[in-house]
Design a protein around this motif. Sequence first.
Motif, mmCIF file in Angstrom:
data_model
loop_
_atom_site.group_PDB
_atom_site.id
_atom_site.type_symbol
_atom_site.label_atom_id
_atom_site.label_comp_id
_atom_site.label_asym_id
_atom_site.label_seq_id
_atom_site.Cartn_x
_atom_site.Cartn_y
_atom_site.Cartn_z
ATOM 1 N N LEU A 166 0.835 -1.201 0.000
ATOM 2 C CA LEU A 166 0.000 0.000 0.000
ATOM 3 C C LEU A 166 0.870 1.252 0.000
ATOM 4 N N LEU A 167 1.861 1.288 0.849
ATOM 5 C CA LEU A 167 2.733 2.468 0.927
ATOM 6 C C LEU A 167 3.456 2.713 -0.393
ATOM 7 N N ILE A 168 3.904 1.655 -1.034
ATOM 8 C CA ILE A 168 4.601 1.816 -2.315
ATOM 9 C C ILE A 168 3.624 2.300 -3.383
ATOM 10 N N GLN A 169 2.381 1.852 -3.342
ATOM 11 C CA GLN A 169 1.395 2.327 -4.314
ATOM 12 C C GLN A 169 1.083 3.811 -4.105
ATOM 13 N N ILE A 170 1.084 4.253 -2.866
ATOM 14 C CA ILE A 170 0.885 5.682 -2.599
ATOM 15 C C ILE A 170 2.064 6.472 -3.155
ATOM 16 N N LEU A 171 3.266 5.948 -2.985
ATOM 17 C CA LEU A 171 4.447 6.601 -3.567
ATOM 18 C C LEU A 171 4.362 6.628 -5.089
ATOM 19 N N ALA A 172 3.831 5.564 -5.691
ATOM 20 C CA ALA A 172 3.677 5.530 -7.150
ATOM 21 C C ALA A 172 2.727 6.627 -7.605
ATOM 22 N N PHE A 173 1.644 6.852 -6.861
ATOM 23 C CA PHE A 173 0.712 7.938 -7.176
ATOM 24 C C PHE A 173 1.440 9.279 -7.118
ATOM 25 N N ALA A 218 -0.293 2.208 -15.591
ATOM 26 C CA ALA A 218 0.959 1.557 -15.994
ATOM 27 C C ALA A 218 1.981 1.576 -14.871
ATOM 28 N N VAL A 219 2.132 2.716 -14.210
ATOM 29 C CA VAL A 219 3.094 2.820 -13.110
ATOM 30 C C VAL A 219 2.674 1.929 -11.953
ATOM 31 N N LYS A 220 1.390 1.890 -11.637
ATOM 32 C CA LYS A 220 0.905 1.065 -10.535
ATOM 33 C C LYS A 220 1.101 -0.424 -10.809
ATOM 34 N N ILE A 221 0.778 -0.852 -12.015
ATOM 35 C CA ILE A 221 0.943 -2.273 -12.333
ATOM 36 C C ILE A 221 2.419 -2.637 -12.405
ATOM 37 N N ALA A 222 3.233 -1.772 -13.009
ATOM 38 C CA ALA A 222 4.666 -2.044 -13.084
ATOM 39 C C ALA A 222 5.277 -2.136 -11.685
ATOM 40 N N SER A 223 4.930 -1.195 -10.822
ATOM 41 C CA SER A 223 5.477 -1.247 -9.462
ATOM 42 C C SER A 223 4.938 -2.467 -8.715
ATOM 43 N N ALA A 224 3.689 -2.831 -8.940
ATOM 44 C CA ALA A 224 3.117 -4.013 -8.292
ATOM 45 C C ALA A 224 3.831 -5.287 -8.717
#
Length: 143
Positions: free
Chosen positions: A88-95, A122-128
Amino acid sequence: MKAAVESFVSGFPSFLIYTGTAGGLLLLACTFYILLTPQKEMALLRSGNASAGLALAGVIIGLAIPIASCLASSVSLADLIIWGIVALLIQILAFRFVDLILRDLPKRIENDEAGAAILLIAVKIASALIISSALWDPNVARL
């Protein structure tokens, strides 16, 4: 056949606990993300904003991928929860990263700019995918 039934009976409670925890973690993470981001995704969706739907879909997929990876290789419920929070924290950073690149991402999504939402997805899926690969260990056995 008896061994299969015994295996099911002994493993089903763990299946329910881990799957329920992962589903609950996904729901909580999505809710937290929605509350934390400046745009109001649900209100935008109800008014027909497709970009808000795209962005929210990216969030759900972007959170589900690493949580699924955690579920596959976690050694305990605490392990699953800790790494789910990290996702979750990494997804917030991606945003925030995409917001820095595009400047005023929430406003772009509110204005229904599909290009901004697609880049966010794209950024969210790539980071995921990167997170889930880093989390997954096929040699870990559940306790």
